[in-house]
Design a protein around this motif. Structure first.
Motif, PDB file in Angstrom:
ATOM      1  N   THR A  67       0.844  -1.189   0.000  1.00  0.00           N
ATOM      2  CA  THR A  67       0.000   0.000   0.000  1.00  0.00           C
ATOM      3  C   THR A  67       0.880   1.240   0.000  1.00  0.00           C
ATOM      4  OG1 THR A  67      -1.631  -1.196   1.322  1.00  0.00           O
ATOM      5  CG2 THR A  67      -1.901   1.185   1.151  1.00  0.00           C
ATOM      6  N   THR A  68       0.589   2.177  -0.899  1.00  0.00           N
ATOM      7  CA  THR A  68       1.216   3.491  -0.907  1.00  0.00           C
ATOM      8  C   THR A  68       0.121   4.518  -0.627  1.00  0.00           C
ATOM      9  OG1 THR A  68       0.860   4.158  -3.210  1.00  0.00           O
ATOM     10  CG2 THR A  68       2.626   2.565  -2.808  1.00  0.00           C
ATOM     11  N   PRO A  69       0.453   5.791  -0.445  1.00  0.00           N
ATOM     12  CA  PRO A  69      -0.603   6.780  -0.261  1.00  0.00           C
ATOM     13  C   PRO A  69      -1.558   6.889  -1.449  1.00  0.00           C
ATOM     14  CG  PRO A  69       1.471   7.659   0.541  1.00  0.00           C
ATOM     15  CD  PRO A  69       1.790   6.374  -0.166  1.00  0.00           C
ATOM     16  N   ASP A  70      -1.122   6.422  -2.641  1.00  0.00           N
ATOM     17  CA  ASP A  70      -1.926   6.605  -3.851  1.00  0.00           C
ATOM     18  C   ASP A  70      -2.325   5.313  -4.545  1.00  0.00           C
ATOM     19  OD1 ASP A  70      -1.634   9.476  -3.688  1.00  0.00           O
ATOM     20  OD2 ASP A  70       0.424   9.170  -4.393  1.00  0.00           O
ATOM     21  N   ALA A  71      -1.832   4.162  -4.078  1.00  0.00           N
ATOM     22  CA  ALA A  71      -2.104   2.908  -4.776  1.00  0.00           C
ATOM     23  C   ALA A  71      -2.120   1.748  -3.795  1.00  0.00           C
ATOM     24  CB  ALA A  71      -1.053   2.671  -5.867  1.00  0.00           C
ATOM     25  N   HIS A  72      -2.762   0.667  -4.224  1.00  0.00           N
ATOM     26  CA  HIS A  72      -2.826  -0.557  -3.413  1.00  0.00           C
ATOM     27  C   HIS A  72      -2.691  -1.743  -4.363  1.00  0.00           C
ATOM     28  CE1 HIS A  72      -3.855  -3.059   0.012  1.00  0.00           C
ATOM     29  NE2 HIS A  72      -4.839  -3.635  -0.669  1.00  0.00           N
ATOM     30  N   TYR A  73      -1.610  -2.518  -4.207  1.00  0.00           N
ATOM     31  CA  TYR A  73      -1.302  -3.638  -5.082  1.00  0.00           C
ATOM     32  C   TYR A  73      -1.538  -4.942  -4.335  1.00  0.00           C
ATOM     33  CZ  TYR A  73       1.172   0.192  -7.396  1.00  0.00           C
ATOM     34  OH  TYR A  73       1.497   1.394  -7.974  1.00  0.00           O
ATOM     35  N   VAL A  74      -2.213  -5.904  -4.981  1.00  0.00           N
ATOM     36  CA  VAL A  74      -2.648  -7.129  -4.325  1.00  0.00           C
ATOM     37  C   VAL A  74      -2.325  -8.335  -5.198  1.00  0.00           C
ATOM     38  CG1 VAL A  74      -4.615  -8.372  -3.347  1.00  0.00           C
ATOM     39  CG2 VAL A  74      -4.554  -5.881  -3.242  1.00  0.00           C
ATOM     40  N   ALA A  75      -1.933  -9.431  -4.558  1.00  0.00           N
ATOM     41  CA  ALA A  75      -1.750 -10.698  -5.259  1.00  0.00           C
ATOM     42  C   ALA A  75      -2.247 -11.834  -4.369  1.00  0.00           C
ATOM     43  CB  ALA A  75      -0.287 -10.916  -5.631  1.00  0.00           C
ATOM     44  N   GLU A  76      -2.658 -12.923  -5.005  1.00  0.00           N
ATOM     45  CA  GLU A  76      -3.184 -14.091  -4.292  1.00  0.00           C
ATOM     46  C   GLU A  76      -2.632 -15.358  -4.922  1.00  0.00           C
ATOM     47  OE1 GLU A  76      -7.489 -15.186  -2.560  1.00  0.00           O
ATOM     48  OE2 GLU A  76      -7.456 -15.104  -4.755  1.00  0.00           O
ATOM     49  N   ARG A  77      -2.323 -16.343  -4.085  1.00  0.00           N
ATOM     50  CA  ARG A  77      -1.902 -17.660  -4.557  1.00  0.00           C
ATOM     51  C   ARG A  77      -2.737 -18.725  -3.854  1.00  0.00           C
ATOM     52  NH1 ARG A  77       3.537 -17.311  -6.540  1.00  0.00           N
ATOM     53  NH2 ARG A  77       3.644 -15.308  -7.637  1.00  0.00           N
ATOM     54  N   LEU A  78      -3.081 -19.797  -4.565  1.00  0.00           N
ATOM     55  CA  LEU A  78      -3.814 -20.926  -4.018  1.00  0.00           C
ATOM     56  C   LEU A  78      -3.009 -22.194  -4.249  1.00  0.00           C
ATOM     57  CD1 LEU A  78      -7.385 -20.115  -5.430  1.00  0.00           C
ATOM     58  CD2 LEU A  78      -6.428 -19.437  -3.222  1.00  0.00           C
ATOM     59  N   ALA A  79      -3.062 -23.128  -3.289  1.00  0.00           N
ATOM     60  CA  ALA A  79      -2.280 -24.353  -3.415  1.00  0.00           C
ATOM     61  C   ALA A  79      -2.957 -25.485  -2.653  1.00  0.00           C
ATOM     62  CB  ALA A  79      -0.857 -24.149  -2.884  1.00  0.00           C
ATOM     63  N   ARG A  80      -2.657 -26.695  -3.081  1.00  0.00           N
ATOM     64  CA  ARG A  80      -3.106 -27.894  -2.379  1.00  0.00           C
ATOM     65  C   ARG A  80      -1.930 -28.461  -1.591  1.00  0.00           C
ATOM     66  NH1 ARG A  80      -8.377 -30.466  -2.628  1.00  0.00           N
ATOM     67  NH2 ARG A  80      -8.176 -32.259  -1.242  1.00  0.00           N
ATOM     68  N   GLY A  81      -2.192 -28.935  -0.369  1.00  0.00           N
ATOM     69  CA  GLY A  81      -1.129 -29.552   0.414  1.00  0.00           C
ATOM     70  C   GLY A  81      -0.732 -30.902  -0.166  1.00  0.00           C
ATOM     71  N   GLY A  82       0.393 -31.420   0.318  1.00  0.00           N
ATOM     72  CA  GLY A  82       0.822 -32.758  -0.051  1.00  0.00           C
ATOM     73  C   GLY A  82       1.656 -32.857  -1.296  1.00  0.00           C
ATOM     74  N   ILE A  83       1.827 -31.750  -2.030  1.00  0.00           N
ATOM     75  CA  ILE A  83       2.589 -31.807  -3.276  1.00  0.00           C
ATOM     76  C   ILE A  83       3.801 -30.884  -3.254  1.00  0.00           C
ATOM     77  CG2 ILE A  83       0.576 -32.501  -4.628  1.00  0.00           C
ATOM     78  CD1 ILE A  83       0.402 -29.589  -5.642  1.00  0.00           C
ATOM     79  N   GLY A  84       4.029 -30.211  -2.116  1.00  0.00           N
ATOM     80  CA  GLY A  84       5.209 -29.370  -1.967  1.00  0.00           C
ATOM     81  C   GLY A  84       5.072 -27.951  -2.452  1.00  0.00           C
ATOM     82  N   GLN A  85       3.902 -27.591  -2.979  1.00  0.00           N
ATOM     83  CA  GLN A  85       3.718 -26.242  -3.513  1.00  0.00           C
ATOM     84  C   GLN A  85       3.616 -25.202  -2.414  1.00  0.00           C
ATOM     85  OE1 GLN A  85       0.107 -25.811  -5.770  1.00  0.00           O
ATOM     86  NE2 GLN A  85       0.534 -23.683  -6.366  1.00  0.00           N
TER      87      GLN A  85
END
Length: 343
Positions: A102-120
Motif C-alpha cells: 500500500t502506498t498513499p496513492d495505490a494498493h497492489y494485491v496478489a493471491e496464490r492458491l495451493a493444495r497440500g501434499g505436493i510441496g507447492q
C-alpha cells in the motif's frame, strides 16, 4: 485476530454475502482450543493440521528515503477439509497466500492458491520456513520476507527486537460470549529493511513489522458477521492489539492486549476496548469506515486511527479491507487496520 479465517473460501462452504458463513459452524471432528495453552517452541511455529484454520500473518509499516509511508502484507493461510495430512493431491490441507503493498496513492494485491501434499506450499517448524510457490517467510527471530505480484515485489529482512507475546489469557483468545476461541500469539517487535519494487522502480525502505500466529476450528459465533482489528505501534515503544467482532443484534464483542515496551502483555476482556467509526469512505460499491476513535481507558489510550490510503481493498477470493494507519491523540504512532464483512 486478522482476516485469517478468510482461508475458508477454499472450503466447500456456502458463503454468505459477507463471505463468513461457516465460521460459527460445527468443528466437525477437529480439535478445539482449550484454556491454559502450553505453547512449545519452535514446534508451535509450524502447522497444526488437527485444527481447521491457521495463519502466518505479517504486516509492516515502512518509510522510503523521502519520508513516503508504505504498508506491506504477507499472509499464508492453512485450511483443512479433514484433521489429517497425507502425500499427494489427496491431502486435505489447503493453502492460500495473500500479499499486498500500500502506498498513499495505490494498493497492489496478489493471491496464490495451493493444495497440500505436493510441496507447492507448507510450513516447517525447524528450521522455520513458510512458503507458497516463490513467496517465502523464513525466520521467526530473523529472516527473509518475500513476495511478487503483477505490479509489485518486495524482499525484506526482519529482525525481532523483543519477545513473542501471548494474546488473550496466556495465548487463549476468546472471540464471543458463547466461548469461541483460538490459540493466538504475536511477534510485534520486528525491525525491517529491504526493497519494494513498484511500477515506478525500486524503493529502499525501513520500518517495523508485526507477525500474528493463530489457529482454531470454530473462530466465530453464528451471530457474528465480521471484525475490525487493530495492531498499533506507539512511538514510545508500547504496542496494542485490539478487535471488535460485530454481531447481528448490533452489539460488539471486544478484546485487547496492551504490550509494554519490554513485551509484557496485559489482556483486557470484552468491554474494555471501544472502537468507534468516525469517517467512512466509498471503496468501490461499498462504504467502509476508514477513520476510527480507539479507546482503552485502562491504559490512557484515546486515539484517532486513520487510513494512509482509504482504498486499501483486498480484491481476493473473499474480499476485505487491510492497510496501514496513522495514530494521533494521547499517543502517536503507526499501525495496521483490517476490516471484514463490509462486502
Amino acid at each position: 485476530m486478522n482476516v485469517k479465517a478468510l482461508l475458508l473460501c477454499l472450503l466447500p462452504l456456502s458463503a454468505s454475502a459477507q463471505g463468513f458463513a461457516g465460521l460459527g459452524g460445527d468443528a466437525d471432528g477437529f480439535s478445539i482450543p482449550q484454556p491454559d495453552p502450553q505453547f512449545s517452541f519452535p514446534a508451535d511455529h509450524g502447522a497444526h493440521p488437527d485444527y481447521r484454520i491457521e495463519w502466518w500473518y505479517v504486516t509492516a509499516n515502512l518509510t522510503g528515503p523521502d519520508g513516503t509511508p508504505y504498508g506491506l502484507q504477507w499472509t499464508l493461510f492453512r485450511s483443512a477439509l479433514a484433521p489429517q495430512t497425507q502425500e499427494g493431491w489427496d491431502d486435505p490441507q489447503l493453502w492460500m497466500g495473500h500479499a499486498a503493498v500500500t502506498t498513499p496513492d495505490a494498493h497492489y494485491v496478489a493471491e496464490r492458491l495451493a493444495r497440500g501434499g505436493i510441496g507447492q506450499a507448507g510450513v516447517t517448524a525447524t528450521p522455520f520456513s513458510a512458503w507458497i510457490d516463490d513467496w517465502l517467510f523464513d525466520g521467526i527471530d530473523s529472516g527473509t520476507l518475500r513476495a511478487t505480484g503483477a505490479d509489485f515485489a518486495y524482499d525484506m529482512q526482519l529482525t525481532a527486537q523483543g519477545p513473542l507475546v501471548a494474546q488473550g489469557i496466556d495465548g487463549y483468545s476468546v472471540k464471543s460470549a458463547s466461548g469461541q476461541a483460538s490459540y493466538y500469539y504475536s511477534q510485534p517487535f520486528y525491525e525491517v529493511a529491504g526493497t519494494l519494487t513498484l511500477p515506478d522502480g525500486p524503493v529502499a525502505v525501513t520500518g517495523t513489522a508485526w507477525l500474528d500466529r493463530e489457529w482454531s476450528s470454530q473462530p466465530l459465533a453464528d451471530n457474528q458477521t465480521g471484525w475490525d482489528w487493530f495492531s498499533l505501534n506507539f512511538d514510545d515503544g508500547a504496542r496494542m492489539m485490539g478487535f471488535r467482532l460485530r454481531q447481528t443484534d448490533g452489539e460488539n464483542y471486544t478484546s485487547a492486549t496492551w504490550i509494554a515496551p519490554d513485551g509484557t502483555p496485559t489482556p483486557y476482556a470484552d468491554g474494555a476496548l471501544t472502537a468507534t467509526p468516525l469517517e467512512e469512505s466509498q471503496v468501490g460499491p461499498r462504504t467502509v469506515p476508514t477513520t476510527w476513535r480507539v479507546e482503552l481507558p485502562a491504559q490512557g489510550v484515546d486515539v484517532t486511527v486513520a487510513a494512509v490510503n482509504t482504498q486499501a481493498w483486498m480484491d481476493t477470493s473473499v474480499p476485505y479491507w487491510e492497510g496501514p494507519v496513522t495514530i494521533d491523540g494521547t499517543r502517536s504512532g503507526v499501525g495496521y487496520l483490517e476490516m471484514t464483512g463490509y462486502e
